[in-house]
Scaffold this motif. Structure first.
Motif, PDB file in Angstrom:
ATOM      1  N   LEU A   1       1.248  -0.571   0.138  1.00 51.09           N
ATOM      2  CA  LEU A   1      -0.142  -0.493  -0.357  1.00 51.09           C
ATOM      3  C   LEU A   1       0.905   1.311   0.064  1.00 51.09           C
ATOM      4  N   LEU A   2       1.992   0.701  -0.071  1.00 56.07           N
ATOM      5  CA  LEU A   2       3.197   2.181  -0.070  1.00 56.07           C
ATOM      6  C   LEU A   2       3.561   2.290  -1.705  1.00 56.07           C
ATOM      7  N   GLY A   3       3.181   1.980  -2.481  1.00 58.30           N
ATOM      8  CA  GLY A   3       3.859   2.268  -3.680  1.00 58.30           C
ATOM      9  C   GLY A   3       5.319   1.315  -3.822  1.00 58.30           C
ATOM     10  N   GLY A   4       5.338   0.063  -3.243  1.00 54.02           N
ATOM     11  CA  GLY A   4       6.119  -0.892  -3.749  1.00 54.02           C
ATOM     12  C   GLY A   4       8.025   0.410  -2.874  1.00 54.02           C
ATOM     13  N   HIS A   5       7.693   1.425  -2.088  1.00 56.12           N
ATOM     14  CA  HIS A   5       8.138   1.693  -0.901  1.00 56.12           C
ATOM     15  C   HIS A   5       8.826   1.004  -0.263  1.00 56.12           C
ATOM     16  N   SER A   6      10.335   0.514   0.305  1.00 55.69           N
ATOM     17  CA  SER A   6      10.560  -0.690   1.029  1.00 55.69           C
ATOM     18  C   SER A   6      10.522   0.760   2.621  1.00 55.69           C
ATOM     19  N   ILE A   7      10.941  -0.106   3.563  1.00 62.27           N
ATOM     20  CA  ILE A   7      10.771   0.214   4.962  1.00 62.27           C
ATOM     21  C   ILE A   7      11.614   0.462   4.860  1.00 62.27           C
ATOM     22  N   GLY A   8      12.491   1.420   5.130  1.00 59.11           N
ATOM     23  CA  GLY A   8      13.973   1.175   6.825  1.00 59.11           C
ATOM     24  C   GLY A   8      13.432   1.027   8.861  1.00 59.11           C
ATOM     25  N   LYS A   9      14.617   1.617   9.119  1.00 57.04           N
ATOM     26  CA  LYS A   9      14.498   1.103  10.107  1.00 57.04           C
ATOM     27  C   LYS A   9      13.752   3.355  10.592  1.00 57.04           C
ATOM     28  N   LEU A  10      13.106   3.673  11.186  1.00 55.00           N
ATOM     29  CA  LEU A  10      12.403   5.356  11.581  1.00 55.00           C
ATOM     30  C   LEU A  10      13.483   5.281  12.462  1.00 55.00           C
ATOM     31  N   ASP A  11      14.339   6.654  12.542  1.00 51.30           N
ATOM     32  CA  ASP A  11      14.780   7.581  13.062  1.00 51.30           C
ATOM     33  C   ASP A  11      14.091   7.970  14.287  1.00 51.30           C
ATOM     34  N   PHE A  12      14.281   8.889  14.999  1.00 51.63           N
ATOM     35  CA  PHE A  12      13.588   9.246  16.490  1.00 51.63           C
ATOM     36  C   PHE A  12      13.248  10.601  15.562  1.00 51.63           C
ATOM     37  N   CYS A  13      11.925  10.907  16.013  1.00 48.50           N
ATOM     38  CA  CYS A  13      10.856  11.809  15.142  1.00 48.50           C
ATOM     39  C   CYS A  13      10.581  12.757  16.242  1.00 48.50           C
ATOM     40  N   GLU A  14      11.158  14.131  16.840  1.00 49.70           N
ATOM     41  CA  GLU A  14      10.350  14.850  17.956  1.00 49.70           C
ATOM     42  C   GLU A  14       9.618  14.933  18.167  1.00 49.70           C
ATOM     43  N   TYR A  15       8.287  15.325  16.890  1.00 49.38           N
ATOM     44  CA  TYR A  15       7.078  15.263  16.341  1.00 49.38           C
ATOM     45  C   TYR A  15       6.096  14.542  17.368  1.00 49.38           C
ATOM     46  N   CYS A  16       6.683  13.357  17.433  1.00 53.58           N
ATOM     47  CA  CYS A  16       5.762  12.357  18.150  1.00 53.58           C
ATOM     48  C   CYS A  16       5.889  12.399  19.524  1.00 53.58           C
ATOM     49  N   ILE A  17       7.094  12.759  19.710  1.00 52.88           N
ATOM     50  CA  ILE A  17       7.918  13.268  21.175  1.00 52.88           C
ATOM     51  C   ILE A  17       6.247  13.890  21.806  1.00 52.88           C
ATOM     52  N   TYR A  18       6.447  15.488  20.806  1.00 44.33           N
ATOM     53  CA  TYR A  18       5.044  16.378  21.624  1.00 44.33           C
ATOM     54  C   TYR A  18       3.945  15.688  21.260  1.00 44.33           C
ATOM     55  N   GLY A  19       3.862  14.753  20.314  1.00 44.94           N
ATOM     56  CA  GLY A  19       2.184  14.502  20.009  1.00 44.94           C
ATOM     57  C   GLY A  19       1.718  13.934  21.836  1.00 44.94           C
ATOM     58  N   LYS A  20       2.894  12.799  21.948  1.00 42.07           N
ATOM     59  CA  LYS A  20       2.649  11.790  22.799  1.00 42.07           C
ATOM     60  C   LYS A  20       2.505  12.208  24.424  1.00 42.07           C
ATOM     61  N   GLN A  21       2.912  13.584  24.699  1.00 39.44           N
ATOM     62  CA  GLN A  21       2.747  14.303  25.701  1.00 39.44           C
ATOM     63  C   GLN A  21       1.346  14.812  26.029  1.00 39.44           C
ATOM     64  N   LYS A  22       0.967  15.061  27.470  1.00 42.61           N
ATOM     65  CA  LYS A  22      -0.634  15.066  28.102  1.00 42.61           C
ATOM     66  C   LYS A  22      -0.314  16.036  29.087  1.00 42.61           C
ATOM     67  N   ILE A  23      -1.564  16.627  29.095  1.00 44.76           N
ATOM     68  CA  ILE A  23      -2.043  17.445  30.641  1.00 44.76           C
ATOM     69  C   ILE A  23      -1.439  16.077  31.830  1.00 44.76           C
ATOM     70  N   VAL A  24      -1.288  16.818  32.888  1.00 45.47           N
ATOM     71  CA  VAL A  24      -1.078  15.625  33.833  1.00 45.47           C
ATOM     72  C   VAL A  24      -2.017  16.088  34.499  1.00 45.47           C
ATOM     73  N   SER A  25      -3.213  15.540  35.013  1.00 48.37           N
ATOM     74  CA  SER A  25      -4.463  15.640  36.050  1.00 48.37           C
ATOM     75  C   SER A  25      -4.110  16.038  37.423  1.00 48.37           C
ATOM     76  N   PHE A  26      -5.198  16.584  38.084  1.00 44.72           N
ATOM     77  CA  PHE A  26      -5.005  16.521  39.480  1.00 44.72           C
ATOM     78  C   PHE A  26      -5.752  15.371  40.376  1.00 44.72           C
ATOM     79  N   SER A  27      -4.876  15.141  41.258  1.00 41.54           N
ATOM     80  CA  SER A  27      -5.629  14.193  41.715  1.00 41.54           C
ATOM     81  C   SER A  27      -7.537  14.274  42.098  1.00 41.54           C
ATOM     82  N   THR A  28      -7.726  13.112  43.000  1.00 43.88           N
ATOM     83  CA  THR A  28      -8.748  13.026  42.796  1.00 43.88           C
ATOM     84  C   THR A  28      -9.569  13.615  44.852  1.00 43.88           C
ATOM     85  N   ALA A  29      -9.837  14.614  45.150  1.00 45.43           N
ATOM     86  CA  ALA A  29     -10.022  15.179  46.201  1.00 45.43           C
ATOM     87  C   ALA A  29     -11.599  13.690  46.270  1.00 45.43           C
TER      88      ALA A  29
END
Length: 142
Positions: A56-84
């Motif tokens: 499905l990728l037009g015959g392109h071979s996929i190699g090893k994926l290097d570090f992606c800083e945008y993926c790290i930013y996208g996986k950050q989340k806001i820490v919620s407060f503890s339940t009172a």
């Protein structure tokens, strides 16, 4: 002039050459992998390999994926407060309050642009007050 051909898409990097010139350089597997990673919304390497196996990728071979800083930013989340935990034993021991406004459209009844709510933690009873001005909050609270 440097030209890159990726899926019949040429990107010009440099100045234009007049006359006949055929410049084409192959994109490495690493560049190809990074390009597909970004095109597919930062999909994982495993997901790209699955798509590549299904051709499905037009015959392109996929190699090893290097570090992606945008993926790290996208996986950050806001820490919620503890339940009172509130251990109220009776009405009016603990009150939650909220002020909403300024509304762009005043209410039809009295021209109020703010809404003040009080919620009793024990009984869950709710009081709602409509206010014309924000400085009416303290008087309403008293």
């Amino acid at each position: 002039m440097k030209g890159l051909k990726v899926d019949s898409l040429y990107k010009l990097q440099g100045s234009t050459i007049f006359g006949s010139a055929a410049v084409s350089s192959s994109v490495s597997d690493l560049d190809d992998t990074k390009l597909w990673h970004m095109r597919l919304g930062h999909i994982s390497e495993r997901g790209m390999n699955n798509l590549s196996k299904r051709d499905l990728l037009g015959g392109h071979s996929i190699g090893k994926l290097d570090f992606c800083e945008y993926c790290i930013y996208g996986k950050q989340k806001i820490v919620s407060f503890s339940t009172a935990i509130h251990k109220t034993k009776g009405t009016l021991d603990y009150i939650h309050s909220e002020l909403w406004g300024l509304s762009s459209v005043p209410s039809k009844g009295g021209g109020a642009r703010y809404m003040l709510t009080f919620i009793d933690d024990f009984s869950r009873k709710v009081w709602v007050y409509f206010l014309k001005h924000k400085n009416d909050v303290f008087v309403t609270f008293k």
